[in-house]
Design a protein around this motif. Sequence first.
Motif, PDB file in Angstrom:
ATOM      1  N   GLY A 176       2.105   9.719 106.904  1.00 21.59           N
ATOM      2  CA  GLY A 176       1.720   8.127 108.127  1.00 21.59           C
ATOM      3  C   GLY A 176       1.271   7.703 109.190  1.00 21.59           C
ATOM      4  N   ASP A 177       1.032   9.756 109.065  1.00 18.92           N
ATOM      5  CA  ASP A 177       0.299   9.946 111.080  1.00 18.92           C
ATOM      6  C   ASP A 177      -1.380   9.153 111.757  1.00 18.92           C
ATOM      7  N   VAL A 178      -1.548   9.053 113.140  1.00 21.05           N
ATOM      8  CA  VAL A 178      -2.021   8.666 113.431  1.00 21.05           C
ATOM      9  C   VAL A 178      -2.709   9.607 113.859  1.00 21.05           C
ATOM     10  N   GLU A 179      -4.048   9.338 113.630  1.00 17.67           N
ATOM     11  CA  GLU A 179      -5.214  10.222 114.661  1.00 17.67           C
ATOM     12  C   GLU A 179      -4.617  10.369 116.581  1.00 17.67           C
ATOM     13  N   PRO A 180      -4.699  11.006 117.385  1.00 13.57           N
ATOM     14  CA  PRO A 180      -4.248  10.470 118.533  1.00 13.57           C
ATOM     15  C   PRO A 180      -5.440   9.318 118.986  1.00 13.57           C
ATOM     16  N   HIS A 181      -6.904   9.400 118.654  1.00 10.56           N
ATOM     17  CA  HIS A 181      -7.608   8.867 118.938  1.00 10.56           C
ATOM     18  C   HIS A 181      -7.956   6.968 118.273  1.00 10.56           C
ATOM     19  N   VAL A 182      -7.082   7.722 117.128  1.00 10.76           N
ATOM     20  CA  VAL A 182      -6.337   5.969 116.705  1.00 10.76           C
ATOM     21  C   VAL A 182      -5.802   5.219 117.382  1.00 10.76           C
ATOM     22  N   LYS A 183      -4.893   6.382 117.215  1.00 13.48           N
ATOM     23  CA  LYS A 183      -3.734   5.241 118.472  1.00 13.48           C
ATOM     24  C   LYS A 183      -3.650   4.512 119.576  1.00 13.48           C
ATOM     25  N   GLN A 184      -4.814   5.917 120.258  1.00 16.85           N
ATOM     26  CA  GLN A 184      -5.623   4.901 121.583  1.00 16.85           C
ATOM     27  C   GLN A 184      -6.325   3.484 121.624  1.00 16.85           C
ATOM     28  N   GLU A 185      -6.992   4.241 120.361  1.00 15.56           N
ATOM     29  CA  GLU A 185      -7.606   2.411 120.228  1.00 15.56           C
ATOM     30  C   GLU A 185      -6.921   1.033 119.934  1.00 15.56           C
ATOM     31  N   LEU A 186      -5.702   1.318 119.032  1.00 19.67           N
ATOM     32  CA  LEU A 186      -4.924   0.872 118.587  1.00 19.67           C
ATOM     33  C   LEU A 186      -4.002   0.149 119.231  1.00 19.67           C
ATOM     34  N   PHE A 187      -3.928   1.021 120.690  1.00 24.73           N
ATOM     35  CA  PHE A 187      -2.303   0.840 122.246  1.00 24.73           C
ATOM     36  C   PHE A 187      -4.032  -0.163 122.883  1.00 24.73           C
ATOM     37  N   ARG A 188      -5.232   0.094 123.049  1.00 24.25           N
ATOM     38  CA  ARG A 188      -5.968  -0.433 123.471  1.00 24.25           C
ATOM     39  C   ARG A 188      -6.052  -2.425 123.272  1.00 24.25           C
ATOM     40  N   LYS A 189      -6.197  -2.248 121.352  1.00 20.61           N
ATOM     41  CA  LYS A 189      -6.539  -3.510 121.112  1.00 20.61           C
ATOM     42  C   LYS A 189      -4.818  -4.456 121.097  1.00 20.61           C
ATOM     43  N   MET A 190      -4.001  -3.721 121.273  1.00 22.86           N
ATOM     44  CA  MET A 190      -2.554  -4.520 121.428  1.00 22.86           C
ATOM     45  C   MET A 190      -2.516  -4.922 123.236  1.00 22.86           C
TER      46      MET A 190
END
Length: 112
Positions: free
Chosen positions: A60-74
């Motif tokens: 279930g690891d999420v790459e840092p750049h993906v996390k950043q994009e998910l947080f931006r969308k939220m």
Amino acid sequence: MRQVLRKAAAAAGVPYFKPHAIRSTVAKPCDEWASSLRDMKALSQNLGHEQVSTTSKHYGDVEPHVKQELFRKMRDKQRNPGARDISDLAEQVDLETQDVVRKILQMALDKK
């Protein structure tokens, strides 16, 4: 299984990889494919896990750049709840329809 993979990798001319590498590759996009907990359960079981938590814990690891994009969308959804409806709908239609919607929205912006 390892012998089969060794032979297949050698025949394909690629480096040998461990069997769990296949699970890892398949499991990474599961959270994107699954639109419900039931979907996630089915995907998890197809990976040979009885519990969804096993899939999530080990793959279930999420790459840092993906996390950043998910947080931006939220964050964006919090700022403009109506935009969420449009983006959620847009993600559910084919690319051609998305292109048409994009052009209509661009025309509306150009009129401003």
